[in-house]
Design a protein around this motif. Structure first.
Motif, PDB file in Angstrom:
ATOM      1  N   UNK A  49     -18.576  32.424  98.748  1.00 29.93           N
ATOM      2  CA  UNK A  49     -18.262  32.547  97.136  1.00 29.93           C
ATOM      3  C   UNK A  49     -17.463  31.111  96.728  1.00 29.93           C
ATOM      4  N   UNK A  50     -16.335  30.885  97.768  1.00 29.47           N
ATOM      5  CA  UNK A  50     -15.536  29.522  97.186  1.00 29.47           C
ATOM      6  C   UNK A  50     -16.674  28.399  97.373  1.00 29.47           C
ATOM      7  N   UNK A  51     -17.425  28.338  98.266  1.00 30.58           N
ATOM      8  CA  UNK A  51     -18.299  27.186  98.406  1.00 30.58           C
ATOM      9  C   UNK A  51     -19.308  27.122  97.530  1.00 30.58           C
ATOM     10  N   UNK A  52     -19.636  28.188  96.797  1.00 28.89           N
ATOM     11  CA  UNK A  52     -20.616  28.286  95.666  1.00 28.89           C
ATOM     12  C   UNK A  52     -19.945  27.834  94.524  1.00 28.89           C
ATOM     13  N   UNK A  53     -18.745  28.123  94.345  1.00 29.16           N
ATOM     14  CA  UNK A  53     -18.077  27.603  93.143  1.00 29.16           C
ATOM     15  C   UNK A  53     -18.010  26.352  93.153  1.00 29.16           C
ATOM     16  N   UNK A  54     -17.635  25.628  94.281  1.00 30.62           N
ATOM     17  CA  UNK A  54     -17.708  24.289  94.363  1.00 30.62           C
ATOM     18  C   UNK A  54     -18.895  23.475  94.176  1.00 30.62           C
ATOM     19  N   UNK A  55     -20.160  24.082  94.573  1.00 28.58           N
ATOM     20  CA  UNK A  55     -21.515  23.454  94.253  1.00 28.58           C
ATOM     21  C   UNK A  55     -21.477  23.630  92.638  1.00 28.58           C
ATOM     22  N   UNK A  56     -21.269  24.602  92.077  1.00 28.32           N
ATOM     23  CA  UNK A  56     -21.360  24.782  90.695  1.00 28.32           C
ATOM     24  C   UNK A  56     -20.857  23.774  89.838  1.00 28.32           C
ATOM     25  N   UNK A  58     -19.596  20.869  90.962  1.00 22.53           N
ATOM     26  CA  UNK A  58     -20.383  19.469  91.350  1.00 22.53           C
ATOM     27  C   UNK A  58     -21.751  19.287  90.585  1.00 22.53           C
ATOM     28  N   UNK A  59     -22.365  20.806  90.348  1.00 22.04           N
ATOM     29  CA  UNK A  59     -23.787  20.552  89.684  1.00 22.04           C
ATOM     30  C   UNK A  59     -23.293  20.233  88.019  1.00 22.04           C
ATOM     31  N   UNK A  60     -22.287  20.984  87.711  1.00 23.49           N
ATOM     32  CA  UNK A  60     -21.737  20.561  86.367  1.00 23.49           C
ATOM     33  C   UNK A  60     -21.563  18.967  86.048  1.00 23.49           C
ATOM     34  N   UNK A  61     -20.826  18.510  87.047  1.00 25.52           N
ATOM     35  CA  UNK A  61     -20.215  17.056  86.831  1.00 25.52           C
ATOM     36  C   UNK A  61     -21.686  16.208  86.999  1.00 25.52           C
ATOM     37  N   UNK A  69     -24.914   5.884  91.469  1.00 21.79           N
ATOM     38  CA  UNK A  69     -24.284   6.030  92.688  1.00 21.79           C
ATOM     39  C   UNK A  69     -23.465   7.212  92.855  1.00 21.79           C
ATOM     40  N   UNK A  70     -22.929   7.614  91.778  1.00 20.07           N
ATOM     41  CA  UNK A  70     -22.000   8.559  91.722  1.00 20.07           C
ATOM     42  C   UNK A  70     -22.974  10.096  91.697  1.00 20.07           C
ATOM     43  N   UNK A  71     -24.148   9.853  91.230  1.00 15.13           N
ATOM     44  CA  UNK A  71     -25.078  10.972  91.220  1.00 15.13           C
ATOM     45  C   UNK A  71     -25.621  11.411  92.515  1.00 15.13           C
ATOM     46  N   UNK A  75     -24.735  14.713  94.735  1.00 13.31           N
ATOM     47  CA  UNK A  75     -26.250  15.466  95.443  1.00 13.31           C
ATOM     48  C   UNK A  75     -25.756  15.484  97.040  1.00 13.31           C
ATOM     49  N   UNK A  76     -25.382  14.612  97.699  1.00 12.82           N
ATOM     50  CA  UNK A  76     -25.010  14.519  99.064  1.00 12.82           C
ATOM     51  C   UNK A  76     -23.847  15.748  99.232  1.00 12.82           C
ATOM     52  N   UNK A  77     -22.838  15.842  98.316  1.00 12.19           N
ATOM     53  CA  UNK A  77     -21.742  16.833  98.422  1.00 12.19           C
ATOM     54  C   UNK A  77     -22.468  18.269  98.184  1.00 12.19           C
ATOM     55  N   UNK A  78     -23.274  18.239  97.177  1.00 14.72           N
ATOM     56  CA  UNK A  78     -23.911  19.545  97.210  1.00 14.72           C
ATOM     57  C   UNK A  78     -24.753  20.057  98.317  1.00 14.72           C
ATOM     58  N   UNK A  79     -25.424  19.173  98.963  1.00 17.11           N
ATOM     59  CA  UNK A  79     -26.314  19.326 100.069  1.00 17.11           C
ATOM     60  C   UNK A  79     -25.775  19.816 101.105  1.00 17.11           C
ATOM     61  N   UNK A  80     -24.260  19.054 101.464  1.00 12.70           N
ATOM     62  CA  UNK A  80     -23.609  19.402 102.601  1.00 12.70           C
ATOM     63  C   UNK A  80     -22.874  20.813 102.157  1.00 12.70           C
ATOM     64  N   UNK A  81     -22.483  21.283 101.187  1.00 12.12           N
ATOM     65  CA  UNK A  81     -21.942  22.520 101.083  1.00 12.12           C
ATOM     66  C   UNK A  81     -22.904  23.492 100.890  1.00 12.12           C
TER      67      UNK A  81
END
Length: 103
Positions: A49-56, A58-61, A69-71, A75-81
């Protein structure tokens, strides 16, 4: 239990490190390992649940980001999570089959 579990930084939980066949451990040790694993296993959904919040987050950002580059970084961070969540679900499903883990 430090002889039977090792903390995995990536996953954020301790995972079993059984160096012998399950039957080679005493009945008492097997019961202790299973009890300890159940405590860890019970915390996995909260970790997910914590990781899903982090994904959400990052998706908002990502939705508001215009820098390519930031995108890519987001995307890399989201894929890793997402990969971590997938691995946590695999560990969660192990339940009583911990006896089949052997390193």
């Amino acid at each position: 239990m430090k002889d039977y579990f090792s903390y995995d930084e990536r996953l954020g939980i301790s995972i079993p490190i059984l160096e012998k066949e399950w039957e080679e451990y005493s009945k008492e040790t097997r019961q202790l390992i299973l009890l300890y694993w159940e405590k860890i296993r019970g915390k996995i959904p909260d970790r997910i649940a914590i990781l899903e919040k982090w994904i959400n987050s990052k998706q908002e950002k990502l939705n508001d980001e215009s820098d390519f580059e930031r995108c890519c970084e987001l995307n890399h961070d989201i894929a890793e999570l997402a990969s971590i969540i997938n691995d946590l679900w695999i560990w969660y499903r192990i339940n009583q089959d911990i006896s089949k883990i052997h390193h």
